[in-house]
Design an enzyme around this catalytic site. Structure first.
Site, PDB file in Angstrom:
ATOM      1  N   CYS A 195       0.826  -1.223   0.000  1.00 35.76           N
ATOM      2  CA  CYS A 195       0.000   0.000   0.000  1.00 35.76           C
ATOM      3  C   CYS A 195       0.852   1.263   0.000  1.00 35.76           C
ATOM      4  CB  CYS A 195      -0.936   0.013   1.200  1.00 35.76           C
ATOM      5  SG  CYS A 195      -2.169  -1.298   1.151  1.00 35.76           S
ATOM      6  N   HIS A 196       1.827   1.341   0.921  1.00 42.33           N
ATOM      7  CA  HIS A 196       2.625   2.560   1.033  1.00 42.33           C
ATOM      8  C   HIS A 196       4.118   2.289   1.182  1.00 42.33           C
ATOM      9  CE1 HIS A 196      -1.479   3.699   2.350  1.00 42.33           C
ATOM     10  NE2 HIS A 196      -1.252   4.664   1.479  1.00 42.33           N
ATOM     11  N   GLY A 197       4.532   1.038   0.995  1.00 50.14           N
ATOM     12  CA  GLY A 197       5.955   0.723   0.942  1.00 50.14           C
ATOM     13  C   GLY A 197       6.653   0.459   2.262  1.00 50.14           C
TER      14      GLY A 197
END
Length: 188
Positions: free
Chosen positions: A152-154
Site C-alpha cells: 500500500c505505502h511501501g
C-alpha cells in the site's frame, strides 16, 4: 378521657399512615429504577462482543507442517495473523541488527517465546494504515530485509517483523499466544 382516646387513635392511624407512605415512596422510587434497568440493559448488552467474535477469542493452530523459512497466514478475530518458522540464518540476521537504530526498538527475543525463538507470530496488519503486508505466502515479495513488504505505502519489515523502512510507525504487533504442545500454538 375523650382526649386520651383521640391521641391513641391518632398514634395508631399515624403509624399506619407512615407505613403506607413509606411503601408508596419506595414504590415511587423502585418502579422508575426498574424501568431504567429495563431500558439500559439492551443498550449495555449490545456492547458485548458478538457470538462470532467470542467463538474466535482463542484459536489453536497446528504448526507441524510449517517448514523452516516458511510462513502461513491464518485469521483470528477477523484479522490476519502470520506464523513464521525462522531459519537459523534469519534468526542470525535479526539478532545482528543494532536495535538502537530501529524506529521501534525490539530484539527478536522480545518478540518470541524463550526456547521457541524460531517461531515468530505477529498480526498481519501494517501499523501504518492497516493494509495486509506481503511475505507470508509462497513467492510473495518480502522486501529488501527478508521479512514483509506492505504494497500500500511501501513499509518494509525485517525477518523479526520490525519496521525498517517506510511510513509504518511500529513493528508488526505480536498477539498473546502460548505453545500448548510442541506442534500447536494457541493465539488469544
Amino acid at each position: 378521657m375523650a382526649a386520651v382516646e383521640y391521641s391513641e387513635h391518632m398514634d395508631a392511624h399515624g403509624e399506619d399512615g407512615m407505613r403506607r407512605r413509606d411503601f408508596l415512596n419506595l414504590g415511587a422510587v423502585a418502579f422508575p429504577a426498574a424501568g431504567a434497568v429495563a431500558l439500559l440493559y439492551p443498550l449495555i448488552n449490545q456492547m458485548n462482543p458478538s457470538a462470532d467474535v467470542l467463538a474466535l477469542a482463542q484459536i489453536d493452530v497446528d504448526i507441524s507442517h510449517i517448514q523452516p523459512g516458511q510462513a502461513i497466514k491464518t485469521i483470528w478475530r477477523k484479522q490476519p495473523v502470520f506464523l513464521r518458522n525462522l531459519t537459523p540464518r534469519e534468526i542470525q540476521e535479526a539478532n545482528a541488527v543494532d536495535v538502537s537504530t530501529l524506529r521501534d526498538p525490539q530484539t527478536l527475543a522480545e518478540r518470541t517465546k524463550p526456547g521457541k525463538e524460531n517461531w515468530l507470530i505477529t498480526m498481519g496488519v501494517c501499523t501504518h494504515l492497516g493494509c495486509v503486508p506481503l511475505g507470508a505466502g509462497e513467492g510473495e515479495n518480502r522486501g529488501p530485509f527478508g521479512g514483509y513488504f506492505c504494497p500500500c505505502h511501501g513499509s518494509m519489515y525485517d525477518t523479526a517483523a520490525r519496521i525498517r523502512q517506510g511510513p509504518a510507525p511500529k513493528n508488526l504487533e505480536v498477539p498473546e499466544y502460548a505453545f500448548t504442545s510442541p506442534t500447536t500454538v494457541r493465539i488469544g
